[in-house]
Design an enzyme around this catalytic site. Structure first.
Site, PDB file in Angstrom:
ATOM      1  N   MET A   1       0.849  -1.169   0.000  1.00  0.00           N
ATOM      2  CA  MET A   1       0.000   0.000   0.000  1.00  0.00           C
ATOM      3  C   MET A   1       0.895   1.232   0.000  1.00  0.00           C
ATOM      4  O   MET A   1       1.366   1.672   1.038  1.00  0.00           O
ATOM      5  CB  MET A   1      -0.934  -0.072   1.204  1.00  0.00           C
ATOM      6  CG  MET A   1      -1.216   1.207   1.896  1.00  0.00           C
ATOM      7  SD  MET A   1      -2.545   1.159   3.078  1.00  0.00           S
ATOM      8  CE  MET A   1      -1.919   0.158   4.365  1.00  0.00           C
ATOM      9  N   PRO A   2       1.196   1.795  -1.180  1.00  0.00           N
ATOM     10  CA  PRO A   2       2.045   2.975  -1.268  1.00  0.00           C
ATOM     11  C   PRO A   2       1.386   4.204  -0.634  1.00  0.00           C
ATOM     12  O   PRO A   2       0.181   4.426  -0.775  1.00  0.00           O
ATOM     13  CB  PRO A   2       2.223   3.192  -2.769  1.00  0.00           C
ATOM     14  CG  PRO A   2       1.887   1.891  -3.395  1.00  0.00           C
ATOM     15  CD  PRO A   2       0.862   1.271  -2.502  1.00  0.00           C
ATOM     16  N   TYR A   3       2.205   4.972   0.054  1.00  0.00           N
ATOM     17  CA  TYR A   3       1.774   6.223   0.672  1.00  0.00           C
ATOM     18  C   TYR A   3       2.768   7.283   0.229  1.00  0.00           C
ATOM     19  O   TYR A   3       3.972   7.152   0.470  1.00  0.00           O
ATOM     20  CB  TYR A   3       1.793   6.081   2.198  1.00  0.00           C
ATOM     21  CG  TYR A   3       1.572   7.360   2.952  1.00  0.00           C
ATOM     22  CD1 TYR A   3       0.299   7.751   3.325  1.00  0.00           C
ATOM     23  CD2 TYR A   3       2.637   8.182   3.299  1.00  0.00           C
ATOM     24  CE1 TYR A   3       0.087   8.925   4.032  1.00  0.00           C
ATOM     25  CE2 TYR A   3       2.443   9.353   3.998  1.00  0.00           C
ATOM     26  CZ  TYR A   3       1.161   9.728   4.364  1.00  0.00           C
ATOM     27  OH  TYR A   3       0.959  10.891   5.056  1.00  0.00           O
ATOM     28  N   TYR A  40      -2.153   5.829  -1.711  1.00  0.00           N
ATOM     29  CA  TYR A  40      -2.549   7.011  -0.940  1.00  0.00           C
ATOM     30  C   TYR A  40      -1.617   8.164  -1.296  1.00  0.00           C
ATOM     31  O   TYR A  40      -0.402   8.017  -1.254  1.00  0.00           O
ATOM     32  CB  TYR A  40      -2.450   6.742   0.563  1.00  0.00           C
ATOM     33  CG  TYR A  40      -3.439   5.711   1.043  1.00  0.00           C
ATOM     34  CD1 TYR A  40      -4.639   6.099   1.614  1.00  0.00           C
ATOM     35  CD2 TYR A  40      -3.169   4.352   0.906  1.00  0.00           C
ATOM     36  CE1 TYR A  40      -5.554   5.149   2.053  1.00  0.00           C
ATOM     37  CE2 TYR A  40      -4.079   3.401   1.347  1.00  0.00           C
ATOM     38  CZ  TYR A  40      -5.262   3.799   1.911  1.00  0.00           C
ATOM     39  OH  TYR A  40      -6.161   2.864   2.335  1.00  0.00           O
TER      40      TYR A  40
END
Length: 70
Positions: A1-3, A40
């Site tokens: 989940m890249p932020y 995100y």
């Protein structure tokens, strides 16, 4: 989940931020194999008086140029 946190001098419109986020998301999908729904992108606006370059605020630099640029 890249932020991804984008710190940027205040003044960009909601539409500009949406376009930037879309490009970042597309790049993560293409180059990192991420799913768009897992990406995100968060914007942190910084006041022009709080962002300094070589000891001079962005606000001061803008005044010298005679513009309110971004």
């Amino acid at each position: 989940m890249p932020y991804v946190l984008v710190q940027i001098v205040e003044g960009r419109s909601a539409e500009a931020k949406k376009a930037i986020a879309a490009d970042i998301t597309a790049s993560l999908v293409e180059h990192a194999g991420a799913r768009a729904e897992d990406c995100y992108v968060v914007f942190r606006d910084v006041a022009a008086s709080d962002w300094l370059i070589a000891g001079e605020t962005v606000a001061e630099r803008r005044r010298k140029r005679g513009d309110a640029g971004t």
